[in-house]
Motif scaffolding. Structure first.
Motif, mmCIF file in Angstrom:
data_model
loop_
_atom_site.group_PDB
_atom_site.id
_atom_site.type_symbol
_atom_site.label_atom_id
_atom_site.label_comp_id
_atom_site.label_asym_id
_atom_site.label_seq_id
_atom_site.Cartn_x
_atom_site.Cartn_y
_atom_site.Cartn_z
ATOM 1 N N GLY A 29 90.033 -118.134 -6.291
ATOM 2 C CA GLY A 29 89.929 -116.629 -6.830
ATOM 3 C C GLY A 29 91.008 -115.661 -5.780
ATOM 4 O O GLY A 29 91.523 -114.972 -6.424
ATOM 5 N N VAL A 30 90.857 -116.073 -4.657
ATOM 6 C CA VAL A 30 91.800 -115.144 -3.641
ATOM 7 C C VAL A 30 93.146 -115.572 -4.202
ATOM 8 O O VAL A 30 94.337 -114.335 -4.238
ATOM 9 N N LEU A 31 93.699 -116.706 -4.418
ATOM 10 C CA LEU A 31 94.889 -117.103 -4.766
ATOM 11 C C LEU A 31 95.435 -116.226 -6.213
ATOM 12 O O LEU A 31 96.486 -115.704 -6.303
ATOM 13 N N PRO A 71 100.189 -110.770 -8.593
ATOM 14 C CA PRO A 71 100.303 -109.652 -9.111
ATOM 15 C C PRO A 71 100.418 -109.825 -10.720
ATOM 16 O O PRO A 71 100.888 -110.738 -11.364
ATOM 17 N N GLY A 72 99.563 -109.122 -11.387
ATOM 18 C CA GLY A 72 99.186 -109.150 -12.674
ATOM 19 C C GLY A 72 98.044 -110.261 -13.270
ATOM 20 O O GLY A 72 97.732 -110.206 -14.383
ATOM 21 N N ALA A 73 97.710 -110.937 -12.292
ATOM 22 C CA ALA A 73 96.552 -112.031 -12.656
ATOM 23 C C ALA A 73 95.581 -111.564 -11.889
ATOM 24 O O ALA A 73 95.660 -111.253 -10.399
ATOM 25 N N GLY A 74 94.177 -111.129 -12.319
ATOM 26 C CA GLY A 74 93.086 -110.647 -11.483
ATOM 27 C C GLY A 74 91.768 -111.508 -11.568
ATOM 28 O O GLY A 74 91.911 -112.800 -11.945
ATOM 29 N N GLY A 75 90.804 -110.860 -11.382
ATOM 30 C CA GLY A 75 89.304 -111.547 -11.407
ATOM 31 C C GLY A 75 89.005 -112.091 -12.548
ATOM 32 O O GLY A 75 88.334 -113.150 -12.710
ATOM 33 N N ASP A 76 89.602 -111.386 -13.815
ATOM 34 C CA ASP A 76 89.185 -112.010 -14.991
ATOM 35 C C ASP A 76 89.451 -113.646 -15.270
ATOM 36 O O ASP A 76 88.994 -114.513 -15.661
ATOM 37 N N LEU A 103 98.966 -104.738 0.387
ATOM 38 C CA LEU A 103 99.087 -104.235 1.766
ATOM 39 C C LEU A 103 100.211 -105.097 2.576
ATOM 40 O O LEU A 103 100.829 -104.344 3.651
ATOM 41 N N THR A 104 100.706 -105.863 1.842
ATOM 42 C CA THR A 104 101.753 -106.581 2.630
ATOM 43 C C THR A 104 103.084 -106.222 1.960
ATOM 44 O O THR A 104 104.236 -106.498 2.466
ATOM 45 N N LEU A 105 102.948 -106.210 0.729
ATOM 46 C CA LEU A 105 104.371 -105.983 -0.017
ATOM 47 C C LEU A 105 104.598 -104.557 -0.883
ATOM 48 O O LEU A 105 105.537 -104.397 -1.298
ATOM 49 N N GLY A 106 103.381 -103.939 -0.958
ATOM 50 C CA GLY A 106 103.453 -102.677 -1.769
ATOM 51 C C GLY A 106 103.393 -102.917 -3.516
ATOM 52 O O GLY A 106 103.587 -102.170 -3.957
ATOM 53 N N ILE A 107 103.112 -104.173 -3.585
ATOM 54 C CA ILE A 107 102.696 -104.666 -5.106
ATOM 55 C C ILE A 107 101.466 -104.723 -5.243
ATOM 56 O O ILE A 107 100.745 -105.497 -4.715
ATOM 57 N N PRO A 108 100.894 -103.957 -6.488
ATOM 58 C CA PRO A 108 99.554 -104.029 -6.663
ATOM 59 C C PRO A 108 99.126 -105.446 -7.364
ATOM 60 O O PRO A 108 99.856 -106.116 -8.085
ATOM 61 N N GLY A 109 98.072 -105.885 -6.764
ATOM 62 C CA GLY A 109 97.351 -107.189 -7.208
ATOM 63 C C GLY A 109 96.679 -107.133 -8.573
ATOM 64 O O GLY A 109 96.748 -107.960 -9.545
ATOM 65 N N ASP A 110 96.038 -105.933 -8.784
ATOM 66 C CA ASP A 110 95.576 -105.839 -10.410
ATOM 67 C C ASP A 110 95.634 -104.100 -10.446
ATOM 68 O O ASP A 110 96.121 -103.467 -9.612
ATOM 69 N N ALA A 111 94.998 -103.938 -11.431
ATOM 70 C CA ALA A 111 94.896 -102.382 -12.107
ATOM 71 C C ALA A 111 94.499 -101.364 -10.948
ATOM 72 O O ALA A 111 94.864 -100.174 -10.719
#
Lengths: 504, 175
Positions: free
Chosen positions: A256-258, A263-268, A316-324
């Motif tokens: 789940g964490v990985l 970016p673009g892949a989330g909890g779903d 937080l580390t790259l400024g790229i959102p992990g999800d919406a």
């Protein structure tokens, strides 16, 4: 200030503690309503908390985020209608448990797993954020494509009459996902001159239709059956139960964490992948998967909440959102004068650890609010169907409308509802169809990027063997595929039988 | 075991096998419908693909997936067709009648009509807070067949919830 001091700031501040808790509580109820998403709630909070100080604003948003991700499981378990895409996999075994009168137990397990998942996500975020973000950055288009293929392998795990039925609905899902304007060339696909079709199919609308409206229509055929009385005496799972599933919880949380960090892949996607992984790896579950297996609840619930911590890593580390949701939170932090990115941990370490600490508080709040509201929620299942079903239909219709304030989305949801009704009546699983729509973008964009980068299909295939990440993912796919074949299943059955004989 | 007992046991096994394999009314027709959907999309994908051929074409994935839909639907159709031997002797008209009764029982048909009328009225601009209570109360009364006053209370509660959650909290401008 030391790291510990940064971490203790929100814990010692009663104001922040209350805000995180309020956020979690409201998030649970928002998440349980199909159509109300975490992104919507956090976006709303950005404007609502505009004039606030940074810390309280962020604390409230984080509480809502954690609550919403967990809340989706409530409606998935009780009504077979996931409140959010991350809870699609939860419905597969959660709802059969509710049908046996075990909704309370299912929600208790979902709560405990969500808490453990969130905590593991926080630990990885706090300790390995730079490392994980470096790994996530190494993912190429081919890797994302392979990740999408791994997601599609889940089709074989969803019980139905035959695997071909699952494959059919999954292919239909991908096909429906391609409707609209192509994101790379702006070409129109299957729009037939209808401008309303240009934005394409929203997968939340599809989910609401295929699960919500379709389920309501199917249940009308059994409206005279008395609602099942739910057992609510044993909601809180014992420590032994939590310990028993701990290896699966940890495994699912790490995945789940990985996945959340990509970016673009989330909890779903994380939840679907881990459900599939659980089904393959768990030997002799007490109840078969799809019929109310606890393991089928443990894996997705741990993974989707662990993905929260993961989603914050690239943010937080790259400024790229992990999800919406983290995309909206970047906006919120910017409004408050902060710049998420590579310098954040050195320039504003207080904010980094505030987020870590607030997530921790949120997971503790989740234990209380997750366990206490269950009795009220289980009452929903006991409402007579004649009352409940029209309410579900209206909530589904309004929920689909609310996503884009569009009447057209409402018609889409009804269309999907009818399609889902036919699927359910003829034993075609609906989850692969939603899976197909969710994964279309990931699969198609990365396939085409991969082709453009490697010049040809053969180039794309060969590139898999040039990267250790691609090769590992490919090897995993081969193993996943291999374990679905009849030959493997026969061999496994023979091996298990031999082992049983030896044991006797 | 006597011959009679053997025959009886064989018959029982056959009956269980037949009920296991028995198709739901219209199941084969639905596979055929999905096949037709697959063929329709394959045709349109081919048209798109002919405009910009190539592996990275915007039509490549739709073409590939629509062909998959055709193949999988065909497999489903053949599998269902093999199972349809248990329906031997039933006329086509009777099969259609059974299928429509199975897939559209009266209650589903009525509620689905309510949904369509509800959407049509919303589209006409009649207003959410006028059409929704009518739909909710009407559907509840139809499904419950009694408790008309009780249903008014449920309708009011549901509307209040929607108003608070969607209109007040989330500022959704309802149609």
């Amino acid at each position: 200030m030391s790291v510990l001091q940064y971490l203790l700031v929100p814990i010692m501040d009663i104001h922040l503690l209350i805000l995180v808790s309020i956020g979690v509580l409201s998030g649970i109820y928002i998440g349980a309503i199909p159509g109300l998403s975490g992104t919507m709630a956090v976006s709303l909070l950005v404007s609502f908390t505009f004039g606030w100080e940074t810390n309280p604003a962020i604390a409230l948003m984080l509480g809502v985020f954690v609550g919403v991700v967990y809340g989706g499981s409530r409606s998935a378990v009780l009504l077979n209608i996931p409140g959010a895409p991350a809870a699609v996999a939860t419905a597969l075994d959660g709802y059969p448990m509710a049908l046996k009168g075990e909704a309370g137990r299912a929600m208790g397990i979902a709560t405990s797993q969500s808490v453990v998942g969130t905590l593991i996500g926080i630990v990885v975020l706090a300790c390995f954020a730079p490392l994980v973000s470096k790994l996530a950055l190494k993912f190429t288009s081919v890797d994302y494509l392979l990740l999408g293929v791994m997601g599609m392998m889940m089709v074989g795990s969803i019980g139905s009459k035959s695997i071909f039925r699952g494959l059919t609905t999954a292919a239909i899902g991908v096909l429906l996902g391609t409707i609209g304007m192509d994101s790379m060339t702006a070409a129109h696909r299957f729009t037939f001159g209808v401008t309303y079709l240009l934005p394409g199919v929203n997968y939340v609308v599809a989910m609401i239709g295929l699960f919500g409206i379709a389920e309501a229509l199917v249940q009308i055929t059994t409206k005279d059956i008395q609602p099942i009385k739910q057992k609510i005496d044993k909601i809180v799972p014992s420590l032994d139960v939590v310990k028993k599933y701990m290896p699966l919880t940890v495994r699912s949380s790490i995945v789940g964490v990985l996945v959340g960090a990509l970016p673009g892949a989330g909890g779903d996607i994380a939840a679907l992948l881990t459900y599939d992984q659980a089904k393959r790896t768990v030997k002799n579950p007490e109840v078969p998967f799809g019929e109310g297996a606890v393991e089928g609840l443990v894996a997705p619930e741990a993974a989707n909440n662990a993905a929260i911590g993961g989603a914050f890593i690239p943010m937080l580390t790259l400024g790229i959102p992990g999800d919406a949701v983290t995309a909206v939170m970047i906006g919120a932090l910017t409004i408050h004068g902060l710049k998420p990115g590579p310098n954040m941990m050195t320039a504003s370490p207080d904010m980094f650890y505030l987020i870590v600490s607030c997530l921790f508080i949120a997971s503790i709040a989740l234990v209380f609010f997750g366990m206490t509201g269950i009795k009220i929620f289980t009452k929903i299942v006991e409402i007579p169907k004649g009352i409940l079903l029209p309410i579900i239909i209206i909530l589904s219709v309004v929920g689909s409308y609310a996503i884009n304030n569009s009447l057209f989305d409402m018609f889409w949801a009804i269309g999907f509802g009818v399609l889902g009704y036919f699927f359910k009546r003829y034993d075609y699983p609906v989850a692969p169809c939603v899976l197909g729509i969710i994964l279309t973008k990931l699969l198609e964009e990365n396939y085409r990027r991969g082709i453009l980068l490697n010049k040809s299909v053969s180039g794309l295939i060969l590139s898999i063997f040039h990267s250790p990440i691609s090769f590992s993912l490919f090897a995993l796919i081969v193993v996943m595929f291999g374990t679905q074949t009849k030959t493997y299943k026969k061999w496994k059955a023979a091996r298990d039988a031999k082992a049983d004989v030896k044991a006797v | 075991m006597t011959d009679d007992q053997n025959q009886l046991q064989n018959k029982e096994v056959e009956t269980i096998e037949a009920s296991k394999n028995k198709l739901k009314p219209g199941e084969n027709g639905f596979s055929l419908f999905l096949l037709a959907v697959g063929l329709f999309f394959t045709y349109h994908s081919l048209v798109m693909y002919s405009e910009t051929p190539g592996a990275s074409s915007y039509a490549a994935v739709p073409l590939f997936v629509s062909v998959l839909v055709v193949i999988f639907s065909l497999v489903n159709f053949i599998t269902d067709f093999k199972r349809s031997i248990y329906d031997k002797g039933v006329s086509l008209i009777e099969k259609i009648k059974q299928a429509s009764q199975y897939i559209f029982p009266k209650d589903v048909l009525v509620i689905f009509s309510f949904i369509l009328i509800y959407c049509f009225l919303l589209n006409m601009g009649l207003g959410f807070y006028i059409v929704t209570p009518i739909f909710l109360w009407g559907s509840m009364c139809y499904l419950m067949m009694k408790k008309y006053l009780h249903n008014v209370l449920w309708t009011a509660l549901s509307l209040a919830f929607i108003f608070i959650m969607f209109s007040t909290v989330f500022k959704v401008v309802l149609p």
